[in-house]
Enzyme design. Structure first.
Site, mmCIF file in Angstrom:
data_model
loop_
_atom_site.group_PDB
_atom_site.id
_atom_site.type_symbol
_atom_site.label_atom_id
_atom_site.label_comp_id
_atom_site.label_asym_id
_atom_site.label_seq_id
_atom_site.Cartn_x
_atom_site.Cartn_y
_atom_site.Cartn_z
ATOM 1 N N GLU A 252 33.278 43.872 37.652
ATOM 2 C CA GLU A 252 33.462 45.313 37.827
ATOM 3 C C GLU A 252 33.170 46.050 36.520
ATOM 4 O O GLU A 252 32.526 47.103 36.509
ATOM 5 C CB GLU A 252 34.887 45.612 38.284
ATOM 6 C CG GLU A 252 35.167 47.097 38.489
ATOM 7 C CD GLU A 252 36.532 47.366 39.082
ATOM 8 O OE1 GLU A 252 36.966 48.537 39.037
ATOM 9 O OE2 GLU A 252 37.161 46.419 39.606
ATOM 10 N N ARG A 253 33.638 45.494 35.417
ATOM 11 C CA ARG A 253 33.391 46.128 34.119
ATOM 12 C C ARG A 253 31.928 46.045 33.716
ATOM 13 O O ARG A 253 31.399 46.941 33.055
ATOM 14 C CB ARG A 253 34.321 45.510 33.079
ATOM 15 C CG ARG A 253 35.758 45.963 33.300
ATOM 16 C CD ARG A 253 36.829 45.080 32.741
ATOM 17 N NE ARG A 253 38.136 45.592 33.184
ATOM 18 C CZ ARG A 253 39.271 44.916 33.133
ATOM 19 N NH1 ARG A 253 39.269 43.674 32.670
ATOM 20 N NH2 ARG A 253 40.393 45.462 33.556
ATOM 21 N N ASN A 376 39.850 52.363 28.612
ATOM 22 C CA ASN A 376 39.324 51.754 27.391
ATOM 23 C C ASN A 376 40.430 51.331 26.436
ATOM 24 O O ASN A 376 40.238 50.421 25.623
ATOM 25 C CB ASN A 376 38.352 52.716 26.707
ATOM 26 C CG ASN A 376 36.985 52.686 27.368
ATOM 27 O OD1 ASN A 376 36.812 52.088 28.437
ATOM 28 N ND2 ASN A 376 35.997 53.313 26.760
#
Length: 387
Positions: A252-253, A376
């Protein structure tokens, strides 16, 4: 045109088939979807017909085995598609979630019956997929989810709320993170596949959220009140959900990183073209030293980001992408996207702040990249744990 700073660079994983796929995807986005942008933004969600058209062209489920209606490829094919979507400026279709995330959960953790039942529809565009982890009281802290699933005979009764769900307004199939054991944290989480084709029997879609960017991409609230989900829709085993999520979050990242780098490339292209045409103080902007220095720095950041992304993609395809490196990619690439797009917008001056120019939409769309997929700040924590 080639992105300034990337002349002569070719992704090490790229083959002729990726070029053919990219051309088909580019044509689809430019001819089938982009002409409807204003209408899609006004309605706040994509057209279902565009999912079906993408399915007809073979653009959905590119990494799904052919036996289930997919393309039989790997993540590099998904990356090529998502890159072209961003480069075209198309932001309505939630392909990053639908194909880049949801199908992967079913391929990896689904039973044969589940794969046969759901994957062909996702690959054809007959079904739209979503994944629901985030809740009103918690986002990045997956262990803290409150949506519960209580076994009742052959079903689970699901109660709770999810929010910020991409594709939530249109989704027919939702990979749902729930607590099947309220007394446990990570080990109490399970994944259910909720079929949401009708809003009856305890399921309701809330409002489609009004966002500062990505106006044509539907993001919705979902509510469950003793919603019956067949026990046969459990992915894997009870209590395995957290481990399953951790296994899939690196991809996903990486999906987010693909969009980030493509946005950087597009911003540099747009700003360079504008700087070669726009005049100020008797000469084009590119003849001013400050403009050249800004573009040089943005092109360099984009080149470094592209190389790092491609290394991560290659590692992922080999099954070697670890959690910390995926977090580094998400952190570095999305921070770079926001910085590069912001600096390129400045080159447009006042025009960059108007929606007449694509760079303005890119600026608004970029901000969420540092939030979803794990903020983040969480990425920094994951990286720090590996030091």
């Amino acid at each position: 045109m080639p992105t300034p700073g990337l002349h002569g660079y070719t992704e090490p994983w790229r083959e002729p088939e990726h070029d053919d796929l990219a051309e088909m995807a580019r044509t689809f986005f430019l001819k089938d979807v982009l002409p409807h942008t204003a209408r899609l933004e006004a309605q706040g969600h994509p057209d279902r017909e565009h999912y079906r058209r993408a399915g007809e062209l073979g653009l959905l489920g590119l990494s799904v085995p052919e036996a289930y209606g997919g393309g039989g490829g790997d993540f590099t094919h998904e990356a090529a598609l998502l890159h072209e979507q961003t480069m075209a400026g198309e932001g309505s279709l939630g392909l990053a979630v639908h194909s880049g995330i949801v199908t992967g959960y079913l391929v990896t953790f689904g039973t044969e019956e589940q794969k046969q039942r759901w994957l062909p529809g996702l690959c054809s565009g007959a079904l739209v997929g979503a994944i629901a982890m985030t809740e009103p009281d918690g986002g990045s802290d997956v262990q803290a989810i409150r949506t519960r699933a209580v076994r009742d005979g052959d079903d689970y009764l699901v109660s709770g709320a999810k929010t910020f769900i991409t594709n939530g307004h249109m989704a027919d199939l939702v990979v749902l993170a729930v607590k099947t054991d309220q007394s446990a944290k990570a080990r109490g989480i399970s994944l259910l596949v909720a079929e949401t084709t009708t809003e009856t029997g305890g399921f309701r879609r809330g409002r489609t959220l009004d966002k500062i960017g990505l106006h044509a991409n539907d993001t919705a609230e979902l509510f469950f009140d003793d919603f019956r989900v067949p026990a046969a829709n459990l992915l894997g085993t009870e209590g395995a959900g957290f481990v399953q999520l951790m296994q899939k979050l690196p991809q996903e990242r990486l999906v987010i990183g693909v969009g980030a780098v493509a946005a950087m490339q597009r911003a540099v292209e747009l700003a360079t073209a504008y700087a070669k045409d726009r005049k100020a103080f008797g000469k084009v902007l590119l003849d001013h030293q400050n403009t050249r220095m800004v573009l040089a720095e943005c092109a360099t950041r984009t080149r470094v980001s592209r190389v790092f992304l491609d290394d991560c993609i290659a590692r992922h395809v080999r099954g070697e992408l670890d959690v910390a490196t995926a977090a580094m990619a998400k952190l570095y690439l999305t921070e770079g996207q926001c910085e590069v797009v912001d600096r390129c917008l400045q080159i447009f001056g006042g025009y960059g702040y108007t929606t007449d120019y694509p760079i303005a939409r890119m600026y608004a769309d970029a901000r969420v990249q540092k939030i979803y997929g794990g903020t983040n700040e969480i990425m920094k924590e994951l990286i720090a744990r590996a030091l």
